[in-house]
Design a protein around this motif. Structure first.
Motif, PDB file in Angstrom:
ATOM      1  N   GLN A 151       9.708  32.529  15.311  1.00 47.08           N
ATOM      2  CA  GLN A 151      11.106  32.957  15.294  1.00 47.08           C
ATOM      3  C   GLN A 151      12.045  31.782  15.600  1.00 47.08           C
ATOM      4  O   GLN A 151      13.113  31.955  16.183  1.00 47.08           O
ATOM      5  N   GLY A 152      11.641  30.584  15.220  1.00 48.44           N
ATOM      6  CA  GLY A 152      12.463  29.402  15.455  1.00 48.44           C
ATOM      7  C   GLY A 152      12.314  28.421  14.320  1.00 48.44           C
ATOM      8  O   GLY A 152      11.887  28.767  13.216  1.00 48.44           O
ATOM      9  N   ASN A 153      12.680  27.157  14.565  1.00 54.69           N
ATOM     10  CA  ASN A 153      12.618  26.128  13.539  1.00 54.69           C
ATOM     11  C   ASN A 153      11.243  25.492  13.482  1.00 54.69           C
ATOM     12  O   ASN A 153      10.637  25.211  14.513  1.00 54.69           O
ATOM     13  N   ASP A 154      10.766  25.257  12.280  1.00 52.54           N
ATOM     14  CA  ASP A 154       9.536  24.504  12.056  1.00 52.54           C
ATOM     15  C   ASP A 154       9.931  23.065  11.720  1.00 52.54           C
ATOM     16  O   ASP A 154      10.653  22.822  10.753  1.00 52.54           O
ATOM     17  N   THR A 155       9.494  22.118  12.524  1.00 49.74           N
ATOM     18  CA  THR A 155       9.891  20.733  12.335  1.00 49.74           C
ATOM     19  C   THR A 155       8.681  19.839  12.148  1.00 49.74           C
ATOM     20  O   THR A 155       7.636  20.051  12.764  1.00 49.74           O
ATOM     21  N   THR A 156       8.836  18.834  11.317  1.00 46.22           N
ATOM     22  CA  THR A 156       7.815  17.822  11.087  1.00 46.22           C
ATOM     23  C   THR A 156       8.488  16.456  11.101  1.00 46.22           C
ATOM     24  O   THR A 156       9.503  16.262  10.419  1.00 46.22           O
ATOM     25  N   ASP A 157       7.951  15.527  11.887  1.00 45.77           N
ATOM     26  CA  ASP A 157       8.488  14.170  11.963  1.00 45.77           C
ATOM     27  C   ASP A 157       7.348  13.175  11.761  1.00 45.77           C
ATOM     28  O   ASP A 157       6.299  13.291  12.394  1.00 45.77           O
ATOM     29  N   LEU A 158       7.584  12.215  10.893  1.00 52.15           N
ATOM     30  CA  LEU A 158       6.611  11.163  10.612  1.00 52.15           C
ATOM     31  C   LEU A 158       7.260   9.816  10.874  1.00 52.15           C
ATOM     32  O   LEU A 158       8.387   9.566  10.441  1.00 52.15           O
ATOM     33  N   GLY A 159       6.557   8.962  11.597  1.00 51.60           N
ATOM     34  CA  GLY A 159       7.055   7.614  11.856  1.00 51.60           C
ATOM     35  C   GLY A 159       5.972   6.589  11.594  1.00 51.60           C
ATOM     36  O   GLY A 159       4.808   6.783  11.954  1.00 51.60           O
ATOM     37  N   ILE A 160       6.332   5.501  10.947  1.00 48.96           N
ATOM     38  CA  ILE A 160       5.408   4.405  10.669  1.00 48.96           C
ATOM     39  C   ILE A 160       6.058   3.118  11.154  1.00 48.96           C
ATOM     40  O   ILE A 160       7.223   2.844  10.842  1.00 48.96           O
ATOM     41  N   GLY A 161       5.324   2.330  11.935  1.00 48.92           N
ATOM     42  CA  GLY A 161       5.866   1.077  12.450  1.00 48.92           C
ATOM     43  C   GLY A 161       4.890  -0.067  12.279  1.00 48.92           C
ATOM     44  O   GLY A 161       3.673   0.128  12.218  1.00 48.92           O
ATOM     45  N   ALA A 162       5.416  -1.264  12.166  1.00 48.98           N
ATOM     46  CA  ALA A 162       4.577  -2.451  12.046  1.00 48.98           C
ATOM     47  C   ALA A 162       5.319  -3.651  12.619  1.00 48.98           C
ATOM     48  O   ALA A 162       6.550  -3.717  12.558  1.00 48.98           O
ATOM     49  N   ASN A 163       4.565  -4.580  13.209  1.00 46.62           N
ATOM     50  CA  ASN A 163       5.166  -5.844  13.646  1.00 46.62           C
ATOM     51  C   ASN A 163       4.186  -6.983  13.430  1.00 46.62           C
ATOM     52  O   ASN A 163       2.971  -6.789  13.387  1.00 46.62           O
ATOM     53  N   TYR A 164       4.753  -8.161  13.232  1.00 48.68           N
ATOM     54  CA  TYR A 164       3.944  -9.360  13.024  1.00 48.68           C
ATOM     55  C   TYR A 164       4.688 -10.529  13.651  1.00 48.68           C
ATOM     56  O   TYR A 164       5.907 -10.690  13.468  1.00 48.68           O
ATOM     57  N   GLY A 165       3.965 -11.358  14.413  1.00 48.56           N
ATOM     58  CA  GLY A 165       4.604 -12.487  15.071  1.00 48.56           C
ATOM     59  C   GLY A 165       3.697 -13.688  15.144  1.00 48.56           C
ATOM     60  O   GLY A 165       2.472 -13.581  14.953  1.00 48.56           O
ATOM     61  N   TRP A 166       4.294 -14.848  15.425  1.00 47.06           N
ATOM     62  CA  TRP A 166       3.518 -16.076  15.566  1.00 47.06           C
ATOM     63  C   TRP A 166       4.245 -17.015  16.523  1.00 47.06           C
ATOM     64  O   TRP A 166       5.453 -16.935  16.723  1.00 47.06           O
ATOM     65  N   TYR A 167       3.469 -17.931  17.127  1.00 49.98           N
ATOM     66  CA  TYR A 167       3.981 -18.834  18.153  1.00 49.98           C
ATOM     67  C   TYR A 167       3.286 -20.176  18.018  1.00 49.98           C
ATOM     68  O   TYR A 167       2.054 -20.229  17.887  1.00 49.98           O
ATOM     69  N   ASP A 168       4.063 -21.278  18.031  1.00 47.29           N
ATOM     70  CA  ASP A 168       3.480 -22.609  17.841  1.00 47.29           C
ATOM     71  C   ASP A 168       3.428 -23.429  19.125  1.00 47.29           C
ATOM     72  O   ASP A 168       3.112 -24.612  19.094  1.00 47.29           O
TER      73      ASP A 168
END
Length: 279
Positions: free
Chosen positions: A80-97
């Motif tokens: 008797q309420g709202n049906d919700t769906t949430d999808l999240g995709i994340g990515a990171n890439y780093g480098w250090y010299d």
């Protein structure tokens, strides 16, 4: 009929070594999402992927590259309420010299309520840091956000470029605390195609305390201001390592907004729990 709620959350982060040096994730990454595009699920994705080890600026980073990919899915079915769906995709890439550190972050969020699309946004960030000495570092950052559903006076595109200096207040075996600040320039495009260009500023504090090798408390506060609005976001979290591969992170995020610092009102609070798997 009694209310029935089912929640399913999956957050997975895979750390990838891109050089002979050992890979390491970092908590000093892009926390400066453009002011009007701070998304609840994006925070969960990035924080869950980045909290296993904490560094500020380039402190503690090993020479080489690192990266992570994360996924978060939430489905809520309420009778008797709202049906919700949430999808999240994340990515990171780093480098250090050894002196210069760089990191790229991406986050995509999609959501539906009762089968109707109500979230569709992409956020990207690039951070550059350069060590000046053991305490002082310089930085430059670029943050981009796009909301595909924005209409009227809602923000469709938001870009913020900034630079400045940071200082490590405390750096020892248990505690890390650093602050940074600097000017910036902001471009905004609204859903009605109006545009704004304005000078902006950013102030940030990053704090972490290790109770043990497996339990870490973090508190990150970010202030971004311009002529059009001011945003403050505070993220308080505890990360608990379950074993070498699994970690549990519980966070409480508060966001405040207004025309200026004197008119800030609470926008929203978010309590998040994420399970992180590294391999």
């Amino acid at each position: 009929m009694a209310k029935r709620t089912s929640i399913f959350v999956l957050a997975a982060a895979a750390a990838v070594a891109a050089s002979a040096a050992a890979a390491q994730t970092s908590a000093f990454t892009n926390q400066n999402m453009a002011a009007d595009q701070v998304e609840d699920i994006q925070d969960d994705i990035e924080d869950a992927a980045e909290r296993d080890n904490f560094t500020f600026g380039n402190a503690g980073r090993q020479v080489g590259s690192w990266g992570s990919v994360s996924l978060r899915l939430t489905d809520s079915d309420v009778a008797q309420g709202n049906d919700t769906t949430d999808l999240g995709i994340g990515a990171n890439y780093g480098w250090y010299d050894g002196v210069n550190g760089q990191e790229i972050n991406l986050a995509y969020v999609y959501g539906e309520t009762n089968g109707v699309e109500d979230k569709n946004s992409l956020t990207a960030g690039y951070d550059y840091t350069r060590d000046i000495n053991q305490k002082l570092f310089g930085y430059a950052s670029l943050d981009l956000a796009y909301d595909n559903l924005a209409t009227g006076t809602s923000v469709r595109r938001d870009a913020l470029i900034g630079f400045g200096v940071g200082y490590r207040i405390i750096e020892d075996a248990q505690t890390d605390w650093a602050v940074k600040a600097g000017p910036g320039y902001r471009y905004i495009e609204f859903g009605n195609d109006d545009e704004e260009n304005e000078v902006a500023y950013m102030v940030e504090s990053n704090y972490a305390y290790a109770f043990s090798e497996d339990v870490t408390l973090t508190n990150d506060t970010t202030l971004i201001g311009s002529d059009s609005d001011t945003r403050v976001v505070n993220d308080l979290a505890v990360a608990v390592g379950l074993n070498d591969s699994l970690a549990l992170r519980t966070s409480y995020t508060s966001e405040y907004g207004g025309e200026d610092l004197g008119s800030l009102d609470k926008v929203e609070n978010l309590l998040g729990v994420s399970v992180v798997y590294n391999f």
